[in-house]
Design a protein around this motif. Structure first.
Motif, PDB file in Angstrom:
ATOM      1  N   GLY A  70       0.849  -1.190   0.000  1.00 15.88           N
ATOM      2  CA  GLY A  70       0.000   0.000   0.000  1.00 15.88           C
ATOM      3  C   GLY A  70       0.881   1.234   0.000  1.00 15.88           C
ATOM      4  O   GLY A  70       1.773   1.371  -0.829  1.00 15.88           O
ATOM      5  N   ASP A  71       0.678   2.114   0.967  1.00 15.12           N
ATOM      6  CA  ASP A  71       1.453   3.358   1.065  1.00 15.12           C
ATOM      7  C   ASP A  71       2.588   3.272   2.073  1.00 15.12           C
ATOM      8  O   ASP A  71       3.216   4.281   2.387  1.00 15.12           O
ATOM      9  N   GLU A  72       2.857   2.096   2.598  1.00 17.08           N
ATOM     10  CA  GLU A  72       3.860   1.946   3.649  1.00 17.08           C
ATOM     11  C   GLU A  72       5.048   1.132   3.158  1.00 17.08           C
ATOM     12  O   GLU A  72       4.883   0.099   2.509  1.00 17.08           O
ATOM     13  N   THR A  73       6.261   1.596   3.480  1.00 22.35           N
ATOM     14  CA  THR A  73       7.489   0.876   3.124  1.00 22.35           C
ATOM     15  C   THR A  73       8.260   0.566   4.402  1.00 22.35           C
ATOM     16  O   THR A  73       8.414   1.433   5.267  1.00 22.35           O
ATOM     17  N   LYS A  74       8.731  -0.674   4.497  1.00 22.72           N
ATOM     18  CA  LYS A  74       9.530  -1.119   5.642  1.00 22.72           C
ATOM     19  C   LYS A  74      10.718  -1.921   5.118  1.00 22.72           C
ATOM     20  O   LYS A  74      10.645  -2.561   4.059  1.00 22.72           O
ATOM     21  N   VAL A  75      11.812  -1.926   5.889  1.00 27.96           N
ATOM     22  CA  VAL A  75      12.974  -2.752   5.576  1.00 27.96           C
ATOM     23  C   VAL A  75      12.823  -4.061   6.339  1.00 27.96           C
ATOM     24  O   VAL A  75      12.677  -4.061   7.569  1.00 27.96           O
ATOM     25  N   LEU A  76      12.827  -5.167   5.594  1.00 25.47           N
ATOM     26  CA  LEU A  76      12.725  -6.500   6.194  1.00 25.47           C
ATOM     27  C   LEU A  76      14.040  -7.238   5.990  1.00 25.47           C
ATOM     28  O   LEU A  76      14.646  -7.149   4.918  1.00 25.47           O
ATOM     29  N   LYS A  77      14.448  -7.972   7.021  1.00 22.84           N
ATOM     30  CA  LYS A  77      15.695  -8.757   6.978  1.00 22.84           C
ATOM     31  C   LYS A  77      15.384 -10.207   7.314  1.00 22.84           C
ATOM     32  O   LYS A  77      14.260 -10.534   7.688  1.00 22.84           O
ATOM     33  N   ALA A  78      16.391 -11.049   7.200  1.00 19.71           N
ATOM     34  CA  ALA A  78      16.227 -12.481   7.444  1.00 19.71           C
ATOM     35  C   ALA A  78      15.463 -12.729   8.740  1.00 19.71           C
ATOM     36  O   ALA A  78      15.772 -12.148   9.779  1.00 19.71           O
ATOM     37  N   GLY A  79      14.429 -13.564   8.641  1.00 15.45           N
ATOM     38  CA  GLY A  79      13.586 -13.899   9.787  1.00 15.45           C
ATOM     39  C   GLY A  79      12.320 -13.070   9.873  1.00 15.45           C
ATOM     40  O   GLY A  79      11.397 -13.425  10.597  1.00 15.45           O
ATOM     41  N   ASP A  80      12.259 -11.944   9.140  1.00 13.90           N
ATOM     42  CA  ASP A  80      11.071 -11.090   9.140  1.00 13.90           C
ATOM     43  C   ASP A  80      10.052 -11.616   8.132  1.00 13.90           C
ATOM     44  O   ASP A  80      10.389 -12.382   7.227  1.00 13.90           O
ATOM     45  N   SER A  81       8.816 -11.152   8.268  1.00 13.68           N
ATOM     46  CA  SER A  81       7.768 -11.561   7.335  1.00 13.68           C
ATOM     47  C   SER A  81       6.740 -10.444   7.203  1.00 13.68           C
ATOM     48  O   SER A  81       6.752  -9.478   7.970  1.00 13.68           O
ATOM     49  N   CYS A  82       5.869 -10.594   6.218  1.00 14.90           N
ATOM     50  CA  CYS A  82       4.800  -9.615   6.033  1.00 14.90           C
ATOM     51  C   CYS A  82       3.572 -10.309   5.456  1.00 14.90           C
ATOM     52  O   CYS A  82       3.669 -11.354   4.822  1.00 14.90           O
ATOM     53  N   LEU A  83       2.423  -9.690   5.702  1.00 17.45           N
ATOM     54  CA  LEU A  83       1.142 -10.142   5.173  1.00 17.45           C
ATOM     55  C   LEU A  83       0.676  -9.123   4.146  1.00 17.45           C
ATOM     56  O   LEU A  83       0.637  -7.925   4.436  1.00 17.45           O
ATOM     57  N   ILE A  84       0.332  -9.597   2.970  1.00 21.31           N
ATOM     58  CA  ILE A  84      -0.169  -8.735   1.904  1.00 21.31           C
ATOM     59  C   ILE A  84      -1.613  -9.149   1.627  1.00 21.31           C
ATOM     60  O   ILE A  84      -1.865 -10.249   1.142  1.00 21.31           O
ATOM     61  N   PRO A  85      -2.565  -8.281   1.967  1.00 22.54           N
ATOM     62  CA  PRO A  85      -3.973  -8.608   1.728  1.00 22.54           C
ATOM     63  C   PRO A  85      -4.286  -8.647   0.233  1.00 22.54           C
ATOM     64  O   PRO A  85      -3.560  -8.070  -0.584  1.00 22.54           O
ATOM     65  N   PRO A  86      -5.375  -9.284  -0.141  1.00 20.61           N
ATOM     66  CA  PRO A  86      -5.785  -9.317  -1.544  1.00 20.61           C
ATOM     67  C   PRO A  86      -5.977  -7.905  -2.106  1.00 20.61           C
ATOM     68  O   PRO A  86      -6.430  -7.001  -1.407  1.00 20.61           O
ATOM     69  N   ASN A  87      -5.600  -7.748  -3.370  1.00 25.40           N
ATOM     70  CA  ASN A  87      -5.835  -6.519  -4.142  1.00 25.40           C
ATOM     71  C   ASN A  87      -5.160  -5.272  -3.581  1.00 25.40           C
ATOM     72  O   ASN A  87      -5.612  -4.161  -3.849  1.00 25.40           O
ATOM     73  N   VAL A  88      -4.076  -5.438  -2.831  1.00 24.56           N
ATOM     74  CA  VAL A  88      -3.301  -4.304  -2.327  1.00 24.56           C
ATOM     75  C   VAL A  88      -1.987  -4.250  -3.114  1.00 24.56           C
ATOM     76  O   VAL A  88      -1.283  -5.259  -3.225  1.00 24.56           O
ATOM     77  N   GLU A  89      -1.660  -3.079  -3.658  1.00 24.12           N
ATOM     78  CA  GLU A  89      -0.411  -2.933  -4.405  1.00 24.12           C
ATOM     79  C   GLU A  89       0.780  -3.155  -3.480  1.00 24.12           C
ATOM     80  O   GLU A  89       0.790  -2.680  -2.344  1.00 24.12           O
ATOM     81  N   HIS A  90       1.776  -3.868  -4.012  1.00 25.65           N
ATOM     82  CA  HIS A  90       2.973  -4.149  -3.238  1.00 25.65           C
ATOM     83  C   HIS A  90       4.138  -4.425  -4.183  1.00 25.65           C
ATOM     84  O   HIS A  90       3.949  -4.720  -5.361  1.00 25.65           O
ATOM     85  N   GLY A  91       5.326  -4.321  -3.644  1.00 26.10           N
ATOM     86  CA  GLY A  91       6.541  -4.590  -4.398  1.00 26.10           C
ATOM     87  C   GLY A  91       7.721  -4.562  -3.448  1.00 26.10           C
ATOM     88  O   GLY A  91       7.588  -4.180  -2.284  1.00 26.10           O
ATOM     89  N   ALA A  92       8.882  -4.966  -3.947  1.00 25.45           N
ATOM     90  CA  ALA A  92      10.071  -5.007  -3.100  1.00 25.45           C
ATOM     91  C   ALA A  92      11.318  -4.769  -3.943  1.00 25.45           C
ATOM     92  O   ALA A  92      11.381  -5.174  -5.102  1.00 25.45           O
ATOM     93  N   VAL A  93      12.301  -4.140  -3.314  1.00 27.89           N
ATOM     94  CA  VAL A  93      13.624  -3.980  -3.900  1.00 27.89           C
ATOM     95  C   VAL A  93      14.596  -4.665  -2.949  1.00 27.89           C
ATOM     96  O   VAL A  93      14.470  -4.547  -1.720  1.00 27.89           O
ATOM     97  N   CYS A  94      15.570  -5.370  -3.509  1.00 25.60           N
ATOM     98  CA  CYS A  94      16.529  -6.116  -2.699  1.00 25.60           C
ATOM     99  C   CYS A  94      17.943  -5.600  -2.976  1.00 25.60           C
ATOM    100  O   CYS A  94      18.615  -6.077  -3.896  1.00 25.60           O
TER     101      CYS A  94
END
Length: 119
Positions: A70-94
């Motif tokens: 959605g409109d929120e960005t967080k830095v995730l590292k090994a061991g972290d996780s996230c939930l992405i609800p249906p029909n919500v825009e998302h993406g990631a850069v590594c």
């Protein structure tokens, strides 16, 4: 389209699909209700911003990911996780290179079809 993966899948015997752009994907198992996928990111690779009808839980196995949901960005590292609800825009850069384990409910039919087309 295959409706279910084999009960046992072995890493050295399961295809790894090159998605381009520094991304690779390996199916870990699926049926019509659930799917798990391993995704490798090269340094700087980007999972483009998109949305889909599936619920998604992503686990960071290795590396650092700048995740936008959605409109929120967080830095995730090994061991972290996230939930992405249906029909919500998302993406990631590594920026570091890394590995994600993605789970989807229901299964991503487009992934199964792409795998079928490749074989």
């Amino acid at each position: 389209m295959q409706k279910q993966s084999a009960h046992f899948l072995f890493a050295d015997q399961t295809d790894i699909e090159d998605l381009g752009g520094g991304l690779k994907r390996q199916m870990l198992g699926y049926n019509h209700e659930l799917m798990a996928v391993k995704v490798w990111f090269d340094n700087g690779a980007e999972g483009y911003t998109h949305k889909h009808r599936h619920s998604q839980v992503t686990y960071v196995e290795q590396g650092e990911f700048h995740f936008r949901i959605g409109d929120e960005t967080k830095v995730l590292k090994a061991g972290d996780s996230c939930l992405i609800p249906p029909n919500v825009e998302h993406g990631a850069v590594c920026p570091t290179g890394g590995i994600l384990i993605d789970t989807f409910s229901p299964a991503r039919e487009d992934f199964i079809e792409a795998q079928d087309d490749a074989n």
